[in-house]
Design an enzyme around this catalytic site. Structure first.
Site, short mmCIF file in Angstrom:
data_model
loop_
_atom_site.label_atom_id
_atom_site.label_comp_id
_atom_site.label_asym_id
_atom_site.label_seq_id
_atom_site.Cartn_x
_atom_site.Cartn_y
_atom_site.Cartn_z
N GLU A 78 0.79 0.52 -10.21
CA GLU A 78 0.44 0.96 -9.15
C GLU A 78 -0.19 2.09 -9.11
O GLU A 78 0.25 3.25 -9.49
CB GLU A 78 1.28 0.50 -7.78
CG GLU A 78 0.70 0.72 -6.45
CD GLU A 78 1.71 0.48 -5.48
OE1 GLU A 78 1.00 0.04 -4.13
OE2 GLU A 78 2.70 0.59 -5.41
N LYS B 248 -2.98 -6.87 -2.48
CA LYS B 248 -1.56 -6.88 -2.13
C LYS B 248 -1.43 -7.40 -0.59
O LYS B 248 -1.82 -7.01 0.52
CB LYS B 248 -0.95 -5.27 -2.24
CG LYS B 248 0.47 -5.04 -1.91
CD LYS B 248 0.77 -3.57 -1.98
CE LYS B 248 2.16 -3.17 -1.84
NZ LYS B 248 2.31 -1.74 -1.83
N CYS C 39 4.23 -4.04 -6.31
CA CYS C 39 5.29 -3.06 -5.59
C CYS C 39 6.17 -3.95 -4.53
O CYS C 39 6.82 -4.65 -4.88
CB CYS C 39 4.54 -1.96 -5.08
SG CYS C 39 5.79 -0.51 -4.82
#
Length: 269
Positions: free
Chosen positions: A44, A116, A156
């Protein structure tokens, strides 16, 4: 059907200088390619990390005219290697940005861009992060196919939501991918157990590429990039430092594990 795939997880300590980060990325991708890697995964925020909100807004690019995306495409062609480009900031809607993970095949074609879904908002032990103040959430899970290997994408904080990974498994994924900049405080407690759980419960390989160390904004990330097999065993790991870890994925091994304990067929809810 390709019965194996050599993959690499790349770990970085990205800084605020995009050109320096891309130079390091190029070096590590070349190292991976030299080892016969077919798929390389970046972490990321690989191209820019540590700036304030205004700097992040200035660093965000248009998807249709992105020098960073062109860089990744060129690297894929140069090394004849598919690349999951960690994540980078792209311009979004309503004054917000996108935290986006692009995927390129070995011919440099952009196959997909995953945004995301789950945004990291945390106030714990004096540390405060509110990603939702800057980033608009994605709305759709996304999978891509590389030869016979279907891959489920995540970024993440997505790791904490097992329902996303179960959707990937139900969609036929054999590889799960998480690109991350996990904080040291949460990573030390939760990173490995969450990764291993996602691999075990879905009987998939899992590739996790991470940031590590201290960054310009004071944030410290956990590192510990790893590749995990469908039995939950860590087959490659880099606890700290920049570098490349490599693992060979076996379709025969995955199928054998799924046949011996057909968890995905035993689901009742």
């Amino acid at each position: 059907m390709s019965d194996s795939m050599r993959v690499a997880a790349i770990q970085l300590n990205s800084v605020r200088d995009v050109s320096k980060n891309l130079m390091k990325v190029g070096e590590l991708l070349a190292e991976a390619a030299g080892e016969g890697v077919e798929l390389a995964v970046l972490p990321e925020n690989f191209a820019h990390m540590g700036g304030d909100e205004q700097e992040k807004r200035e660093a965000a690019e248009d998807e249709q005219n992105s020098p960073i995306l062109r860089f990744l495409s060129d690297q894929a062609v140069k090394h004849d290697m598919a690349i999951i480009g960690g994540s980078l900031l792209l311009k979004g809607n309503h004054g917000l940005l996108r935290n986006s993970s692009p995927v390129f095949n070995a011919s440099g074609k952009l196959l997909a861009v995953y945004d995301k879904i789950h945004l990291f908002d945390m106030d714990y032990l004096g540390q405060s992060y509110h990603e939702s103040g800057l980033i608009e959430p994605g709305s759709q899970p996304l999978t891509i196919d590389l030869d016979a290997w279907r891959i489920g994408l995540s970024i993440c904080y997505d790791l904490r939501f097992p329902e996303l990974y179960r959707l990937h498994a139900r969609a036929g994924c054999r590889i799960l991918c998480n690109v991350a900049a996990f904080t040291a405080v949460t990573g030390s407690a939760h990173w490995e157990p969450l990764l291993r759980a996602r691999a075990i419960e879905n009987q998939c390989y899992l590739i996790a590429s991470a940031q590590f160390g201290k960054h310009a904004d004071g944030r410290e990330t956990w590192g510990h990039s790893m590749v995990i097999d469908p039995w939950g065993e860590i087959v490659a790991e880099l606890p700290e430092g920049e570098g490349v870890i490599i693992a060979d994925l076996s379709m025969e091994k995955l199928n054998r594990i799924r046949k011996s304990m057909p968890v995905l067929q035993h689901r009742r809810v």
